[in-house]
Design a protein around this motif. Structure first.
Motif, short mmCIF file in Angstrom:
data_model
loop_
_atom_site.label_atom_id
_atom_site.label_comp_id
_atom_site.label_asym_id
_atom_site.label_seq_id
_atom_site.Cartn_x
_atom_site.Cartn_y
_atom_site.Cartn_z
N GLU A 1 -25.10 40.20 17.09
CA GLU A 1 -24.93 41.11 18.22
C GLU A 1 -25.55 42.48 17.91
O GLU A 1 -26.21 43.08 18.76
N HIS B 1 -26.09 40.86 26.21
CA HIS B 1 -24.99 41.09 25.27
C HIS B 1 -23.87 40.08 25.49
O HIS B 1 -23.30 39.58 24.51
N SER B 2 -23.57 39.77 26.73
CA SER B 2 -22.50 38.80 27.01
C SER B 2 -22.83 37.43 26.43
O SER B 2 -21.96 36.78 25.84
N PHE B 3 -24.07 37.01 26.57
CA PHE B 3 -24.46 35.72 26.01
C PHE B 3 -24.38 35.74 24.48
O PHE B 3 -23.82 34.84 23.86
N PHE C 1 -22.70 37.79 22.50
CA PHE C 1 -21.31 37.94 22.05
C PHE C 1 -20.57 36.62 22.13
O PHE C 1 -19.84 36.24 21.20
N THR C 2 -20.75 35.89 23.22
CA THR C 2 -20.09 34.59 23.36
C THR C 2 -20.58 33.61 22.30
O THR C 2 -19.78 32.91 21.67
N PHE C 3 -21.89 33.57 22.08
CA PHE C 3 -22.44 32.66 21.07
C PHE C 3 -21.96 33.04 19.67
O PHE C 3 -21.56 32.18 18.88
N GLN C 4 -21.97 34.34 19.37
CA GLN C 4 -21.51 34.81 18.07
C GLN C 4 -20.04 34.47 17.86
O GLN C 4 -19.65 34.01 16.78
N SER C 5 -19.22 34.68 18.88
CA SER C 5 -17.79 34.37 18.77
C SER C 5 -17.57 32.88 18.56
O SER C 5 -16.70 32.47 17.78
N LEU C 6 -18.35 32.06 19.23
CA LEU C 6 -18.24 30.62 19.07
C LEU C 6 -18.58 30.20 17.64
O LEU C 6 -17.87 29.40 17.03
N ASN D 1 -16.92 45.12 17.73
CA ASN D 1 -17.76 44.67 18.83
C ASN D 1 -17.76 45.65 19.99
O ASN D 1 -18.78 45.83 20.66
N TYR E 1 -21.07 47.45 21.45
CA TYR E 1 -21.34 47.39 22.89
C TYR E 1 -21.56 48.79 23.46
O TYR E 1 -22.52 49.03 24.20
#
Length: 102
Positions: A2, A31-33, A35-40, A69, A73
């Motif tokens: 991120e 960023h949303s994509f 962040f979601t991928f990183q969190s996964l 995060n 952001y």
């Protein structure tokens, strides 16, 4: 991941896109994509036993992860704003002719 995307993308978006809204929305979408991928990815590692990103206790809220995060952001939004400011200053500056007679 991120942080890398924020550093490489936020300022150029503010500088390159003509619309301020488009610059912010593009950054938010990317960023949303990421962040979601990183969190996964981190969640998958956590379920495998890695506790470097999240606490071992599932009932504990990972405040540090959320805070880091949120700061990244906010810094990205600030870089978009800085890019917009540089763009507007460049547009306001009159073009100067080169002195070729020298």
């Amino acid at each position: 991941m991120e942080l890398i995307v924020t550093v490489l993308l936020a300022f150029p978006l503010g500088l390159a896109l003509r619309s301020r809204t488009a610059a912010y929305l593009t950054y938010i979408a990317v960023h949303s994509f990421v962040f979601t991928f990183q969190s996964l990815v981190l969640l998958r590692a956590w379920t495998g036993g890695d506790t470097s990103a999240f606490p071992a206790d599932a009932d504990t809220v990972p405040w540090s992860y959320g805070l880091v995060n949120a700061v990244i952001y906010a810094a990205g939004l600030g870089l978009v704003a800085l890019g917009r400011r540089v763009r507007s200053r460049r547009a306001a500056r009159p073009a100067q002719a080169a002195d070729l007679a020298g």
